[in-house]
Design an enzyme around this catalytic site. Structure first.
Site, PDB file in Angstrom:
ATOM      1  N   SER A 132       3.885 -18.824   8.047  1.00  0.00           N
ATOM      2  CA  SER A 132       3.559 -19.796   9.103  1.00  0.00           C
ATOM      3  C   SER A 132       4.693 -19.855  10.125  1.00  0.00           C
ATOM      4  O   SER A 132       5.845 -19.550   9.801  1.00  0.00           O
ATOM      5  CB  SER A 132       3.409 -21.203   8.505  1.00  0.00           C
ATOM      6  OG  SER A 132       2.374 -21.252   7.574  1.00  0.00           O
ATOM      7  N   CYS A 277      -1.463 -21.276  19.252  1.00  0.00           N
ATOM      8  CA  CYS A 277      -0.004 -21.108  19.104  1.00  0.00           C
ATOM      9  C   CYS A 277       0.843 -21.563  20.292  1.00  0.00           C
ATOM     10  O   CYS A 277       1.802 -22.302  20.105  1.00  0.00           O
ATOM     11  CB  CYS A 277       0.306 -19.645  18.826  1.00  0.00           C
ATOM     12  SG  CYS A 277      -0.289 -19.124  17.216  1.00  0.00           S
TER      13      CYS A 277
HETATM   14  P1  NAD Z   1      -5.619 -21.683   9.977  1.00  0.00           P
HETATM   15  O1  NAD Z   1      -5.834 -23.136  10.186  1.00  0.00           O
HETATM   16  O2  NAD Z   1      -6.643 -20.697  10.438  1.00  0.00           O
HETATM   17  O3  NAD Z   1      -5.413 -21.407   8.407  1.00  0.00           O
HETATM   18  C1  NAD Z   1      -4.598 -22.169   7.575  1.00  0.00           C
HETATM   19  C2  NAD Z   1      -5.304 -22.328   6.234  1.00  0.00           C
HETATM   20  O4  NAD Z   1      -4.402 -22.956   5.308  1.00  0.00           O
HETATM   21  C3  NAD Z   1      -6.549 -23.225   6.287  1.00  0.00           C
HETATM   22  O5  NAD Z   1      -7.683 -22.492   5.849  1.00  0.00           O
HETATM   23  C4  NAD Z   1      -6.204 -24.379   5.326  1.00  0.00           C
HETATM   24  O6  NAD Z   1      -7.324 -24.836   4.561  1.00  0.00           O
HETATM   25  C5  NAD Z   1      -5.167 -23.743   4.428  1.00  0.00           C
HETATM   26  N1  NAD Z   1      -4.310 -24.707   3.738  1.00  0.00           N
HETATM   27  C6  NAD Z   1      -3.623 -25.752   4.270  1.00  0.00           C
HETATM   28  N2  NAD Z   1      -2.924 -26.388   3.313  1.00  0.00           N
HETATM   29  C7  NAD Z   1      -3.157 -25.728   2.162  1.00  0.00           C
HETATM   30  C8  NAD Z   1      -2.703 -25.913   0.826  1.00  0.00           C
HETATM   31  N3  NAD Z   1      -1.842 -26.886   0.514  1.00  0.00           N
HETATM   32  N4  NAD Z   1      -3.157 -25.070  -0.124  1.00  0.00           N
HETATM   33  C9  NAD Z   1      -4.016 -24.072   0.185  1.00  0.00           C
HETATM   34  N5  NAD Z   1      -4.468 -23.844   1.435  1.00  0.00           N
HETATM   35  C10 NAD Z   1      -4.041 -24.669   2.408  1.00  0.00           C
HETATM   36  O7  NAD Z   1      -4.210 -21.349  10.616  1.00  0.00           O
HETATM   37  P2  NAD Z   1      -3.701 -19.936  11.192  1.00  0.00           P
HETATM   38  O8  NAD Z   1      -4.182 -19.746  12.578  1.00  0.00           O
HETATM   39  O9  NAD Z   1      -3.937 -18.895  10.166  1.00  0.00           O
HETATM   40  O10 NAD Z   1      -2.145 -20.230  11.297  1.00  0.00           O
HETATM   41  C11 NAD Z   1      -1.326 -20.314  10.138  1.00  0.00           C
HETATM   42  C12 NAD Z   1       0.121 -20.291  10.564  1.00  0.00           C
HETATM   43  O11 NAD Z   1       0.412 -19.045  11.198  1.00  0.00           O
HETATM   44  C13 NAD Z   1       0.516 -21.371  11.569  1.00  0.00           C
HETATM   45  O12 NAD Z   1       1.822 -21.787  11.299  1.00  0.00           O
HETATM   46  C14 NAD Z   1       0.483 -20.634  12.895  1.00  0.00           C
HETATM   47  O13 NAD Z   1       1.350 -21.193  13.833  1.00  0.00           O
HETATM   48  C15 NAD Z   1       0.951 -19.261  12.501  1.00  0.00           C
HETATM   49  N6  NAD Z   1       0.486 -18.179  13.383  1.00  0.00           N
HETATM   50  C16 NAD Z   1      -0.796 -18.148  13.847  1.00  0.00           C
HETATM   51  C17 NAD Z   1      -1.226 -17.092  14.648  1.00  0.00           C
HETATM   52  C18 NAD Z   1      -2.634 -17.022  15.174  1.00  0.00           C
HETATM   53  O14 NAD Z   1      -2.907 -16.142  15.975  1.00  0.00           O
HETATM   54  N7  NAD Z   1      -3.541 -17.875  14.768  1.00  0.00           N
HETATM   55  C19 NAD Z   1      -0.355 -16.051  14.961  1.00  0.00           C
HETATM   56  C20 NAD Z   1       0.954 -16.096  14.454  1.00  0.00           C
HETATM   57  C21 NAD Z   1       1.350 -17.175  13.669  1.00  0.00           C
HETATM   58  C1  UDX Z   2      -0.144 -15.405  20.770  1.00  0.00           C
HETATM   59  C2  UDX Z   2       0.947 -14.328  20.780  1.00  0.00           C
HETATM   60  O1  UDX Z   2       0.593 -13.302  21.714  1.00  0.00           O
HETATM   61  C3  UDX Z   2       1.115 -13.729  19.398  1.00  0.00           C
HETATM   62  O2  UDX Z   2       2.195 -12.796  19.389  1.00  0.00           O
HETATM   63  C4  UDX Z   2       1.398 -14.845  18.418  1.00  0.00           C
HETATM   64  O3  UDX Z   2       1.525 -14.321  17.105  1.00  0.00           O
HETATM   65  C5  UDX Z   2       0.302 -15.898  18.458  1.00  0.00           C
HETATM   66  O4  UDX Z   2       0.161 -16.392  19.800  1.00  0.00           O
HETATM   67  P1  UDX Z   2      -2.801 -15.372  20.785  1.00  0.00           P
HETATM   68  O5  UDX Z   2      -2.661 -16.813  21.156  1.00  0.00           O
HETATM   69  O6  UDX Z   2      -3.687 -15.003  19.671  1.00  0.00           O
HETATM   70  O7  UDX Z   2      -1.361 -14.749  20.441  1.00  0.00           O
HETATM   71  O8  UDX Z   2      -3.323 -14.544  22.066  1.00  0.00           O
HETATM   72  P2  UDX Z   2      -2.614 -14.052  23.415  1.00  0.00           P
HETATM   73  O9  UDX Z   2      -3.128 -12.705  23.698  1.00  0.00           O
HETATM   74  O10 UDX Z   2      -1.167 -14.211  23.386  1.00  0.00           O
HETATM   75  O11 UDX Z   2      -3.235 -15.023  24.515  1.00  0.00           O
HETATM   76  C6  UDX Z   2      -2.911 -16.399  24.575  1.00  0.00           C
HETATM   77  C7  UDX Z   2      -3.564 -17.042  25.772  1.00  0.00           C
HETATM   78  O12 UDX Z   2      -2.938 -16.592  26.969  1.00  0.00           O
HETATM   79  C8  UDX Z   2      -5.050 -16.708  25.911  1.00  0.00           C
HETATM   80  O13 UDX Z   2      -5.757 -17.851  26.322  1.00  0.00           O
HETATM   81  C9  UDX Z   2      -5.063 -15.649  26.984  1.00  0.00           C
HETATM   82  O14 UDX Z   2      -6.274 -15.590  27.670  1.00  0.00           O
HETATM   83  C10 UDX Z   2      -3.922 -16.129  27.874  1.00  0.00           C
HETATM   84  N1  UDX Z   2      -3.328 -15.050  28.687  1.00  0.00           N
HETATM   85  C11 UDX Z   2      -2.681 -14.014  28.087  1.00  0.00           C
HETATM   86  C12 UDX Z   2      -3.416 -15.103  30.073  1.00  0.00           C
HETATM   87  O15 UDX Z   2      -3.994 -16.046  30.629  1.00  0.00           O
HETATM   88  N2  UDX Z   2      -2.854 -14.115  30.812  1.00  0.00           N
HETATM   89  C13 UDX Z   2      -2.198 -13.060  30.243  1.00  0.00           C
HETATM   90  O16 UDX Z   2      -1.702 -12.194  30.997  1.00  0.00           O
HETATM   91  C14 UDX Z   2      -2.116 -13.011  28.842  1.00  0.00           C
END
Ligand code: NAD
Ligand code: UDX
Length: 463
Positions: A132, A277
């Site tokens: 996370s 994010c």
């Molecule tokens: P998400 O909400 O899709 O998934 C998190 C999951 O964790 C949920 O399904 C929830 O039910 C589960 N959960 C919570 N507490 C729990 C517990 N105690 N035991 C078991 N399961 C539990 O979130 P996500 O988008 O996968 O993001 C997770 C982390 O990764 C965040 O910190 C986020 O900032 C980071 N992150 C997300 C992205 C992205 O693109 N979404 C990219 C990079 C980093």
């Molecule tokens: C972002 C980071 O890119 C990734 O490295 C991190 O792990 C999670 O957060 P994500 O939010 O999934 O990823 O998508 P990203 O492609 O970064 O786009 C984020 C937002 O910015 C979107 O709404 C996208 O449409 C917007 N965006 C991106 C713009 O408006 N212009 C751009 O040139 C690029």
């Protein structure tokens, strides 16, 4: 130290795809992804790969290859923790909605719950990996919880932030620009780092695997997202200046992007960035800076969010003004609801805020998105608490056909850059709309001259 059994807590947008790829590339390691959300786990186990809980191009193939071979999805968190040598924590870390730091700080309650559960259940030594995104120095808190169990189990804590972007998650995982692993710089810490390096090294070139101390790794994740979001806010700030001066933001972006120090990526002007994010992580960064008394640092980064909120409002205001300052009772078609193309994720999508502002002016919004359900759209609106659920359901409806969305509309607004929008029969759309027919392209994907020659009044951000 050779890892044989991995548990990942959290089967979401990060835990699911990340573990699927680790399992695919390491067939000799058993990987179990656990979650308290039983519906989500059931969807990960669904035989019909179209029903996986998240949509990511290519993910179905990876899951198909590894699932029930060495990749498992389960709700039995305790058993998976107990069996694992390495535990990834990949739970959500949303912005706090209560108490101290409300609206800014990361809510770490799910992280703490996981840590306490690991502390309670573990009977053998474990490496705990922060997957996370977390405030810098969270590893210290996790360590303090884990080391006070009194049962003699040894824990090493690593930070291994995830840099995948949604919509390209599988590609990003298979060929990452870099993998970052932070750990304690002690003998045991370095061994734990090496154990995780070995897992990634089965497919990532060693020169792309960076190792650092814990705090650098934790802080690099927030920094990377802040820099990326800052680029979008910077080009969006220029988009307004382009509109008033006759410059074209795409031409400006192209011109500056040719400078190898600036580079061409992430310079697309838009209706504003969304996603789970960017906003959350910058607010968290701002909160951390303030908590150390670094007010200038905090103000600098907060401006990225202020600019983004302004860009969303500006787009909605443009629609209202252009439609003669009254949109009450007018039908406005939205193409797209997801925060970017190729994902069904809508968290913080600009579409939600633009819709909300237009609904305050009593517009009727009809949305088409190829991957987002009507229920999800309603839940996004209801979460804002601006009006009753009944009013949201009446004033914003969802259709499964883009032509139906646009039929009899006064205006079409493009909120997501789905490729299919470019291929539509825009003459047919024009013929079936109210005249004058307006298009507001919030993503700069449609061809202005073609649409204008059909007869549309066309507005694109930054032109
Ligand atoms: P998400 O909400 O899709 O998934 C998190 C999951 O964790 C949920 O399904 C929830 O039910 C589960 N959960 C919570 N507490 C729990 C517990 N105690 N035991 C078991 N399961 C539990 O979130 P996500 O988008 O996968 O993001 C997770 C982390 O990764 C965040 O910190 C986020 O900032 C980071 N992150 C997300 C992205 C992205 O693109 N979404 C990219 C990079 C980093
Ligand atoms: C972002 C980071 O890119 C990734 O490295 C991190 O792990 C999670 O957060 P994500 O939010 O999934 O990823 O998508 P990203 O492609 O970064 O786009 C984020 C937002 O910015 C979107 O709404 C996208 O449409 C917007 N965006 C991106 C713009 O408006 N212009 C751009 O040139 C690029």
């Amino acid at each position: 130290m050779k890892i044989k059994n991995i548990c990942c807590i959290g089967a979401g947008y990060v835990g699911g795809p990340t573990m699927a790829v680790i399992a695919q590339k390491n067939p000799d390691i058993k990987v179990t992804v656990v979650d308290i959300n039983a519906a989500r786990i059931a969807a990960w186990n669904d035989k019909d790969l179209n029903k996986l809980p998240i949509y990511e191009p290519g993910l179905d193939k990876v899951v198909e290859e590894a699932r029930n071979r060495n990749l498992f999805f389960s709700t039995d968190v305790d058993t998976a923790i107990e069996a694992a040598d390495m535990i990834f924590i990949s739970v959500n870390t949303p912005t706090k909605t209560y108490g101290q730091g409300k609206g800014m700080a990361a809510d770490l309650k799910y992280i703490e719950l996981c840590s306490r559960q690991i502390a309670r259940v573990a009977k053998t030594d474990k490496i705990v990996v922060e997957k996370s995104t977390l405030p810098v120095r969270t590893a210290q808190a996790i360590k303090s919880i884990l080391h006070n169990t009194g049962n003699g189990v040894q824990f090493q804590i690593l930070s291994n932030p995830e840099f995948l972007a949604e919509g390209t998650a599988v590609q990003d995982l298979i060929a990452p620009d870099r993998v970052l692993i932070g750990g304690e710089q002690t003998k045991e810490g370095l061994e734990a780092i090496q154990a995780l390096v070995d897992i990634y090294a089965t497919w990532v070139p060693l020169e792309n695997i960076l190792t650092t101390n814990l705090w650098s790794s934790e802080l690099s994740k927030l920094t990377a997202n802040a820099f990326l979001a800052q680029r979008v806010s910077s080009i969006n700030a220029m988009s307004e200046l382009c509109e008033v001066t006759g410059a074209d933001v795409n031409e400006v972006a192209n011109a500056i992007g040719k400078d190898s120090r600036i580079g061409p990526k992430f310079l697309k002007a838009s209706v504003g960035f969304g996603g789970s994010c960017f906003q959350k992580d910058i607010l968290n960064l701002v909160y951390i800076a303030k908590s150390y008394g670094l007010n200038e640092v905090a103000d600098y980064w907060e401006q990225v969010i202020i600019m983004n909120d302004y860009q969303k409002r500006r787009f909605a205001s443009k629609i209202i003004q252009t439609l003669y300052n009254t949109i009450s009772g007018k039908k406005i078609a939205f193409l797209g609801w997801a925060f970017k193309k190729d994902t069904n994720d809508t968290r913080e999508s600009a579409a939600i805020y633009v819709a909300d502002q237009l609904m305050e002016e009593q517009a009727n919004i009809v949305v088409y998105d190829p991957k987002v359900t009507a229920d999800q759209m309603q839940s996004d609106l209801n979460y804002l608490n601006t009006r009753t659920e009944e009013a949201n359901a009446t004033n914003l409806t969802t259709v499964l056909d883009p032509y139906e969305a646009c039929k009899n509309a006064h205006a079409v607004a493009v909120l997501t850059e789905w490729d299919e929008f470019k291929t539509y029969d825009w003459q047919k759309i024009y013929d079936e709309m109210k005249k004058p027919a307006f298009v507001f392209d919030g993503r700069g994907i449609l061809d202005q001259s073609t649409l204008e020659s059909i007869g549309f009044h066309f507005y694109a951000i930054g032109k």
